[in-house]
Scaffold this motif. Structure first.
Motif, PDB file in Angstrom:
ATOM      1  N   ASN A 197      -8.980  -5.316  -1.659  1.00 24.46           N
ATOM      2  CA  ASN A 197      -8.227  -5.445  -0.407  1.00 24.46           C
ATOM      3  C   ASN A 197      -7.942  -6.872   0.016  1.00 24.46           C
ATOM      4  O   ASN A 197      -7.234  -7.078   1.011  1.00 24.46           O
ATOM      5  CB  ASN A 197      -8.982  -4.750   0.726  1.00 24.46           C
TER       6      ASN A 197
ATOM      7  N   THR B  69      -4.652   2.143  -2.414  1.00 23.81           N
ATOM      8  CA  THR B  69      -4.330   1.624  -1.113  1.00 23.81           C
ATOM      9  C   THR B  69      -3.037   2.110  -0.830  1.00 23.81           C
ATOM     10  O   THR B  69      -3.520   2.788   0.261  1.00 23.81           O
ATOM     11  CB  THR B  69      -4.580   1.041  -0.120  1.00 23.81           C
TER      12      THR B  69
ATOM     13  N   PRO C  71      -7.317  -0.208   4.307  1.00 21.56           N
ATOM     14  CA  PRO C  71      -7.818   0.375   3.071  1.00 21.56           C
ATOM     15  C   PRO C  71      -7.402   1.818   2.938  1.00 21.56           C
ATOM     16  O   PRO C  71      -7.273   2.342   1.851  1.00 21.56           O
ATOM     17  CB  PRO C  71      -9.338   0.263   3.217  1.00 21.56           C
TER      18      PRO C  71
ATOM     19  N   TRP D  59       0.839  -1.186   0.000  1.00 21.59           N
ATOM     20  CA  TRP D  59       0.000   0.000   0.000  1.00 21.59           C
ATOM     21  C   TRP D  59       0.880   1.244   0.000  1.00 21.59           C
ATOM     22  O   TRP D  59       1.967   1.233   0.518  1.00 21.59           O
ATOM     23  CB  TRP D  59      -0.896   0.024   1.226  1.00 21.59           C
TER      24      TRP D  59
END
Length: 332
Positions: free
Chosen positions: A91, A58, A52, A17
């Motif tokens: 996710n 992300t 998230p 992310w």
């Protein structure tokens, strides 16, 4: 440490992310709500789901078809791909086992304009076995712009052993399975956590946020976990109070809430709240045992505190009632 973004910087580096917030451990516990820290140490095993809020492009219940993709159907089938779907990220990892609280969360590299969100929803499909009612809702993620995140969940937690298939347009697909049920209820007034796992309960002494640095109230979902996390007080305006690795860190919110080992919990867990907002467990093996038992998607519910965590601060989705949730669909 606690969590949610009332002050301080949010700075993290993740391999998967782009950004997110970690909790910070002060001498007495964790960072104040709203603070963050730099991350270090081992990544969560097995491709664990991460927050998230950290996904650039992300953290975490009718109508049956409130959002264009009712469980057990493929309402998005045949819809032309919207350009936003080319940058979409889901996710969950294909083949992953998730906890009963994990929503399906899709993020986009750029905000989807309000006038185009219905078209995007029509290109999303969730199917489940056994059939489960659910719906999409656009969530304002703590670290993203409005229109960059949409989540899917049922009215209540997923049933164990449910198989979930997700499709976003014609190119992005995931299949996951819901594992056993684990819901931990933290009562900050009694300094205890009751862990309900597949019908069995155990009580664990904890220490939570001290007065004025209260742990978030409400329902949070484990987004990921790390064997150790680097925590630096300078990232949350605490000067040089602390720098180092802290163990058995279970990540709950993007603003920095963790449930983790706290060196001072041995003397304080079960007796008083002394952290800066996170939930502390003793270093006598208690923290390690809890860490080993949880997976992404497990539920941590805090009662007896003050402010309720926002839906977009990690996976705070369950803090919205079902009517509120379905109202967040562009197809409502």
């Amino acid at each position: 440490m606690t969590t949610g973004g009332r002050n301080g910087l949010v700075r993290r580096a993740w391999a998967v992310w782009a950004s997110g917030a970690l909790c910070v451990l002060a001498s007495a516990g964790c960072s104040q709500p709203g603070t963050g820290a730099d991350a270090g140490g081992d990544n969560a095993p097995g491709g664990a789901v991460t927050s998230p809020a950290a996904a650039p492009g992300t953290g975490k219940p009718g109508t049956g078809k409130p959002s264009g993709a009712a469980a057990g159907t493929e309402d998005g089938a045949g819809a032309a791909d919207h350009p936003a779907l080319a940058t979409a990220r889901i996710n969950v990892a294909d083949g992953q086992t998730i906890g009963v609280g994990m929503p399906v969360s899709i993020t986009f590299a750029r905000p989807v304009p309000a006038a185009q969100r219905a078209d995007v929803e029509r290109a999303l499909a969730v199917t489940t076995s056994p059939r489960t009612t659910g719906g999409w809702s656009w969530i304002k993620d703590r670290n993203l712009h409005d229109g960059q995140r949409i989540d899917y969940r049922p009215p209540a937690f997923w049933k164990p052993a449910t198989k979930i298939s997700v499709r976003a347009g014609g190119h992005l697909n995931r299949q996951v399975t819901v594992g056993r049920s684990l819901v931990a209820t933290v009562d900050v007034r009694t300094h205890t956590m009751t862990v309900a796992e597949d019908g069995r309960e155990r009580r664990v002494p904890i220490t939570a946020g001290a007065p004025g640095m209260d742990t978030w109230n409400g329902t949070m979902v484990v987004s990921d976990k790390q064997r150790r996390v680097w925590m630096d007080s300078r990232t949350v305006d605490y000067g040089d109070a602390y720098r180092g690795y802290y163990n058995y860190a279970v990540h709950l919110t993007a603003s920095g809430t963790y449930l983790h080992e706290n060196p001072k919990a041995g003397a304080n867990a079960g007796r008083r709240n002394i952290t800066h907002g996170c939930i502390g467990l003793a270093a006598d093996g208690t923290a390690r045992r809890f860490f080993d038992s949880v997976i992404p998607g497990d539920v941590i519910r805090v009662v007896g505190s003050k402010e309720t965590v926002d839906a977009g601060n990690g996976y705070g989705d369950w803090n919205l009632g079902w009517d509120q949730w379905t109202a967040g669909s562009a197809l409502a």
